[in-house]
Design a protein around this motif. Structure first.
Motif, PDB file in Angstrom:
ATOM      1  N   MET A 268      -7.449  -0.621   1.057  1.00 52.38           N
ATOM      2  CA  MET A 268      -6.771  -1.608   0.230  1.00 52.38           C
ATOM      3  C   MET A 268      -7.269  -1.701  -1.211  1.00 52.38           C
TER       4      MET A 268
ATOM      5  N   THR B 270       0.812  -1.228   0.000  1.00 56.05           N
ATOM      6  CA  THR B 270       0.000   0.000   0.000  1.00 56.05           C
ATOM      7  C   THR B 270       0.840   1.271   0.000  1.00 56.05           C
TER       8      THR B 270
ATOM      9  N   THR C 265      -5.051  -2.772  -5.744  1.00 58.40           N
ATOM     10  CA  THR C 265      -4.806  -1.787  -4.692  1.00 58.40           C
ATOM     11  C   THR C 265      -4.659  -0.395  -5.309  1.00 58.40           C
TER      12      THR C 265
END
Length: 695
Positions: free
Chosen positions: A189, A173, A221
């Protein structure tokens, strides 16, 4: 004490690779290999391994079966799959079934780290087994984390908030742990357009957590990573932890697969489909195409000629510019995204539908005329692409894509490049012509191995003032056992096309030197003999050795051998040409530039070339009496050669008028039918001993 490793692997070479990788990784182990279920089960009891490494596919015994036996007979023993490939869903399934990790065989470098992590995990799990029941929830949490140590691990509460994450989640991330903890999983996410879908997946997993549903889903993501996720419910959740989400990052794997697909189906230079992909798409298009008697599917193969000449004159960038422009002009005519392809270095294939009759007859030349329009290759520099085409029709010529393209290719090989009709439609007769070409190629290869088919003829080069023969040009002829005498015009292009020019040139040079040796043995004073070199022979690595070996073998004075190189071939790499010429001149061999005036000359290089003679091409001599331009060019070449202290030999002289015009221009040496056609060696004796008449 070294760890005991049980390896389930049917290939000894792969087992050796595992052992080597472990040693390189600093792991010295007691390793035992088994390749059957019986041996595997016995080893679990007698060997008591500390860790199990298993191939996924073992003949007669799968890796999943081995994992299930481990779960029954040695629960908790680390189990790592070491396999060639593992699909996305299967990878998740193995982790959920109890596998510790998996290592792909094309990424074996991470095996030591995986084994070390698994062993450490096993050791820590042993410590946790000795902990009291009050630590049960922490043990479940750590068990879930450690079982997927290489994957993204995120723990959620019953509302979908993130409670814990591992380092992999932070890397994926690009957000720190402090930022992620407390956020809704789907907000942190997934991309915005996926939020509702991922929220639904998480709530479904939470609602069914006591049933431990086998669910997995893909997720993109915000950092453009593709993750395959699965969920695992926690049995004890007194601190609020309800769900563990495991995710495997398959982004690089997918990119590699896409790249491999691209390389296998597309041309990396033009991004066009390659031949294989074109045939596949053409086949699908033919199946989907509705029958219509008023239209026809045209498959056109276009060849771009003389590309290397463009590169020799303007550089490789010019080649790319010309080919790119050809592609852009062809795109106008493609009727489907995949029906324009680059099928060879300088060949393209195009498919489109058109009406029968006059439409087709008019369209083919129209397309080619557009392709032949000039292309800019630099500041005020333009070239005219030389193109020709072969055309086949569906379903007239073939009912399948492969034969349809081959038919167009056969027509391309028979289409002329130097006339107004620069395209050809396929007909069965063309296949016969192609077969004849292939047969002739095979026969030429055999002729080079025999001593009774290829023969040298010699044409005299005559001093205009004295009539004396001052040189002989060696010209090869083929006494074909099936077709009788063949001129070079019949088989030299075939030799160039199939890569036989180098062995053919070597044969000509050896035969000419053998003849010089015979004349010397007969007490004859032979003049210099000229031998033509192909571009491939001239720039090949063995030329100098071939020449030296041949001269020594036949005891020929180097000054009696002249090597002729075409103007275009000499300009492919001028610096290399100069180096080779200097080596040949250092051996005492004479050098001539053949067909001068027809190639792409650079006079700054010409004056540096260590050559003895220029040969004025017969294309200028033929019409010297009637074409003022040819006369002017001939005079200019002779004058330039004289200034550079080079001899000039005019080729193709057939009349006394041509001879006088050349003599007036300052040319001293000529060859042509006015004096003699090329003749066999035994017929050279008269003009070697007696001068020709002085005209």
């Amino acid at each position: 004490m070294p760890p005991k490793i049980l390896l389930l692997e049917d290939r000894p070479t792969d087992a050796e690779l595992v052992k080597v990788e472990l040693i390189w990784g600093g792991i010295t182990a007691d390793l035992q290999r088994v390749d059957s279920q019986e041996a595997y089960e016995a080893a679990l009891e007698t060997f008591s391994p500390d860790i199990i490494l298993s191939d996924f596919n073992v003949p007669g015994f799968s890796g999943l079966a081995a994992l299930e036996i481990r779960n029954q007979k040695a629960p908790g023993t680390p189990f790592i799959f070491v396999t060639g490939s593992l699909g996305e869903e299967l990878a998740v399934s193995t982790l959920r079934s109890g596998a510790t990790d998996f290592v792909l065989k094309d990424r074996m470098a991470r095996l030591p780290a995986a084994v070390t992590a698994a062993m450490e995990s096993f050791a820590r799990r042993g410590e946790r087994d000795r902990m009291n029941l009050e630590l049960l929830s922490e043990r479940n949490l750590m068990q879930a984390v450690l079982d997927a140590a290489q994957a993204m691990i995120i723990v959620l509460d019953d509302s979908g908030h993130i409670m814990h994450i591992n380092a992999a989640a932070e890397r994926i991330t690009h957000l720190p742990r402090a930022t992620l903890v407390g956020m809704k999983f789907w907000d942190a996410m997934s991309q915005s357009e996926q939020v509702d879908t991922i929220r639904h997946e998480i709530h479904a997993a939470l609602d069914l957590r006591h049933e431990t549903p086998q669910r997995s889903w893909p997720m993109i993501t915000p950092t453009e990573r593709k993750i395959i996720c699965s969920s695992s419910a926690l049995a004890h959740d007194h601190r609020g932890e309800r769900l563990v989400v495991c995710g495997i990052d398959i982004t690089e794997q997918e990119r590699a697969e896409q790249h491999a697909f691209f390389l296998g189906h597309f041309d990396p230079v033009t991004n066009l489909p390659n031949r294989m992909h074109f045939v596949q798409q053409l086949g699908e298009y033919c199946k989907q195409r509705a029958a219509d008697a008023t239209t026809v599917l045209v498959v056109m193969m276009i060849g771009v000629e003389r590309v290397q000449d463009i590169g020799d004159s303007y550089g490789d960038a010019a080649i790319n510019q010309v080919l790119t422009e050809v592609v852009q002009r062809l795109r106008v005519w493609q009727s489907h995204a995949d029906l324009l392809a680059r099928v060879a270095d300088n060949s393209f294939a195009l498919a489109f539908e058109v009406g029968r009759g006059p439409d087709l007859d008019m369209l083919a030349p129209h397309i080619l005329e557009q392709l032949r329009e000039q292309v800019s290759v630099g500041d005020s520099q333009w070239v005219l692409p030389v193109v020709h085409a072969g055309i086949s029709l569906y379903p007239d010529n073939a009912s399948e894509a492969g034969p349809l393209l081959k038919a167009a290719e056969s027509a391309l090989h028979c289409a002329p490049t130097d006339t107004d009709q620069i395209y050809a439609f396929y007909s069965p007769l063309l296949s016969d012509q192609i077969r004849e070409r292939l047969l002739l190629e095979s026969e030429l290869r055999e002729a080079l191995k025999t001593d009774d088919q290829l023969i040298l003829h010699y044409q005299p080069q005559v001093d205009i003032a004295t009539g004396r023969t001052v040189g002989l040009e060696a010209l090869v002829r083929w006494r074909h056992p099936r077709l009788d005498w063949l001129s070079p015009a019949r088989f030299i292009p075939q030799a160039e096309a199939c890569g036989l020019m180098v062995p053919l040139g070597r044969w000509v040079m050896r035969s000419a030197c053998r003849q010089l040796s015979l004349w010397k043995a007969q007490g004859l004073s032979a003049p210099t003999v000229s031998v033509n070199l192909s571009a491939g022979q001239f720039s090949g690595p063995s030329l100098i050795d071939d020449v030296d070996t041949t001269l020594r073998e036949f005891s020929v004075e180097p000054s009696l051998l002249e090597l002729e190189l075409t103007e275009s071939a000499s300009m492919r790499d001028p610096e290399l040409s100069i180096s080779i010429m200097e080596q040949l001149r250092g051996m005492g061999i004479k050098i001539a530039i053949d067909d001068f005036g027809t190639g792409y000359s650079n006079l700054s290089y010409l004056k540096r070339f260590p050559v003895d003679r220029l040969k004025l091409d017969q294309a200028f001599v033929r019409d010297i009496m009637t074409d003022a331009d040819d006369l002017a060019i001939s005079r200019a070449i002779v004058a330039m050669a004289l200034q550079l202290r080079l001899e000039v030999v005019a080729e193709g002289v057939e009349t006394r008028e041509q001879l006088r015009m050349l003599a007036n221009a300052g040319c001293r040496t000529v060859q042509g039918y006015l004096y003699s056609r090329p003749v066999a060696a035994e017929h050279c004796l008269p003009f070697m001993q007696t001068p020709f008449p002085i005209y």
